[in-house]
Enzyme design. Structure first.
Site, mmCIF file in Angstrom:
data_model
loop_
_atom_site.group_PDB
_atom_site.id
_atom_site.type_symbol
_atom_site.label_atom_id
_atom_site.label_comp_id
_atom_site.label_asym_id
_atom_site.label_seq_id
_atom_site.Cartn_x
_atom_site.Cartn_y
_atom_site.Cartn_z
ATOM 1 N N CYS A 50 -19.557 3.971 -4.323
ATOM 2 C CA CYS A 50 -19.249 3.115 -5.479
ATOM 3 C C CYS A 50 -20.083 1.837 -5.467
ATOM 4 O O CYS A 50 -20.285 1.221 -4.422
ATOM 5 C CB CYS A 50 -17.757 2.775 -5.456
ATOM 6 N N CYS A 59 -11.333 -0.475 -1.374
ATOM 7 C CA CYS A 59 -11.833 0.378 -0.293
ATOM 8 C C CYS A 59 -12.453 -0.478 0.800
ATOM 9 O O CYS A 59 -13.069 -1.506 0.513
ATOM 10 C CB CYS A 59 -12.891 1.355 -0.812
ATOM 11 N N PHE A 264 16.386 7.135 3.993
ATOM 12 C CA PHE A 264 15.394 6.432 3.165
ATOM 13 C C PHE A 264 14.781 7.451 2.201
ATOM 14 O O PHE A 264 13.560 7.587 2.099
ATOM 15 C CB PHE A 264 14.305 5.781 4.030
ATOM 16 N N GLU A 284 19.858 6.567 0.314
ATOM 17 C CA GLU A 284 18.874 5.630 -0.246
ATOM 18 C C GLU A 284 19.557 4.321 -0.652
ATOM 19 O O GLU A 284 20.678 4.325 -1.167
ATOM 20 C CB GLU A 284 18.201 6.273 -1.462
ATOM 21 N N CYS A 356 4.432 5.283 7.215
ATOM 22 C CA CYS A 356 3.230 4.708 6.605
ATOM 23 C C CYS A 356 2.703 3.549 7.442
ATOM 24 O O CYS A 356 1.866 2.775 6.975
ATOM 25 C CB CYS A 356 3.533 4.240 5.176
#
Length: 398
Positions: A50, A59, A264, A284, A356
């Site tokens: 890019c 990025c 979760f 949740e 994550c």
């Protein structure tokens, strides 16, 4: 003559690390650092795809080829386990999402004297990169950039506008935050924009939460072949490709479990995929997400029981956790310290943990291992392509 340094790996924040421990911006494994500090590019250093790379904050690693990128994602996860002294039974192949597969993003826009700029922010700055191309967004999201730029140029105020875009079953869900949109003429112009671009939903957030101004039919996202209502701001895995990889691992890890607690659980990404063979308790804290998954389960008569509960303040207790054949966790970036402590103290014997954040995951994993679990399987996942953001799936048994 000073010793030439070679970049051996990419560190967590994206710098190359040499054999002498020096961090070098933009370095990838195989690059050589000359005495003047410049890089002699190695076999894994490629030209960025890019034109905005190096300025745009979207990025950080487009200079790394596929092998170097895969190795970075792998090492982020493997080193996190190693740092906590955790032995890995089997390290599965790293999964990388392809270019142009990101289905959700938050962009920023600002009206200017010449029109408007719209894109991601510069790395470490508030300036907005006016995107002329993007190699991470799905084409249908990038196609909205030019029309959105016109909307901001015509109706934006003095302050930046945040634009949240998500691809759902009906098309693109778009929320504009910070745009005044006062008066009938502006409202009609926005409705024309939504119609012309065939948006699934257009919402405005004037500081009090999103208000829907256009939604021809109720929005849904299909999770485990189940259409689930999609409330404003709901969490969705960044790529469909990555979601499929995470879900497949969870299904493989928990094969044979008759009862599963999905902790979760969000909208039910894992719960609906696991339901059928198993009875699933989906827990949740977000009320909107809880009600959406509950409505979807009830409408289909599925074996998913949705429970509204804040697992940070009120984790599933050890006696509760021990009643299930298996547990699945997919917590926010901070991890699940309180919940993991209760699982460690329980009689639970099978845990699938999707994360994550390798750092918080490794701390939680250490608690499980100390309680008699072993890390049977681990897979690094790179959904945020060319980014330093890394995810994983893991399976613990006791």
């Amino acid at each position: 003559m000073s010793e030439l340094e070679t970049v051996l790996r990419i560190a967590a924040k994206g710098d190359g690390v040499t054999n002498l421990g020096r961090h070098v911006a933009g370095g990838v494994p195989g690059d050589i650092v000359r005495p003047d500090g410049t890089l002699e590019l190695g076999p894994h250093h490629v030209e960025a795809t890019c034109r905005h790379f190096g300025t745009c904050g979207g990025c950080q690693l487009q200079q790394a080829d596929e092998e170097a990128l895969r190795r970075f994602v792998t090492e982020r996860v493997a080193f996190a386990a190693e740092g906590q002294g955790i032995a890995v039974g089997e390290l599965l192949p790293t999964h990388l999402s392809p270019p142009r597969t990101r289905r959700r993003a938050t962009l920023h826009a600002l009206r200017t004297a010449k029109g408007a700029v719209l894109g991601f922010r510069e790395k470490g700055a508030h300036r907005i990169v006016d995107l002329a191309e993007c190699h991470i967004l799905l084409p249908e999201l990038f196609a909205l950039i030019s029309p959105l730029r016109s909307v901001i140029a015509n109706h934006g105020g003095k302050l930046p506008v945040d634009i949240e875009l998500t691809v759902v079953d009906q098309g693109v869900d778009c929320t504009l935050k910070g745009i005044e949109a006062d008066g009938l003429a502006v409202t009609e112009a926005l409705l024309d924009f939504a119609r012309e671009q065939q948006l699934a939903r257009l919402s405005l957030d004037r500081g009090y939460g999103p208000e829907t101004v256009w939604e021809p039919q109720p929005l849904t996202v299909t999770l485990g072949q189940v259409p689930v209502p999609f409330p404003h701001g709901s969490f969705l895995q960044p790529t469909g490709d990555g979601e499929s990889a995470l879900v497949t691992d969870a299904q493989n890890f928990l094969t044979g479990a008759g009862t599963i607690a999905d902790l979760f659980s969000g909208l039910g990404t894992f719960a609906f995929a696991l339901a059928g063979p198993a009875k699933v308790l989906a827990v949740e804290a977000s009320r909107d997400a809880h009600l959406a998954s509950k409505a979807a389960a009830n409408a289909r008569g599925l074996s998913v029981h949705a429970l509204h509960r804040d697992l940070f303040r009120n984790p599933l207790q050890s006696d509760e956790a021990g009643r299930f054949d298996a547990l699945l966790l997919d917590p926010p970036r901070a991890g699940a310290r309180e919940q993991v402590a209760q699982i460690a103290a329980s009689k639970a014997s099978r845990v699938a943990y999707v994360s994550c954040n390798p750092v918080s995951w490794a701390k939680d994993a250490r608690v499980l291992v100390d309680a008699g679990f072993r890390l049977e399987t681990l897979r690094p996942v790179g959904q945020f392509r060319w980014s330093t953001h890394v995810e994983l799936t893991s399976y613990f048994i006791r």
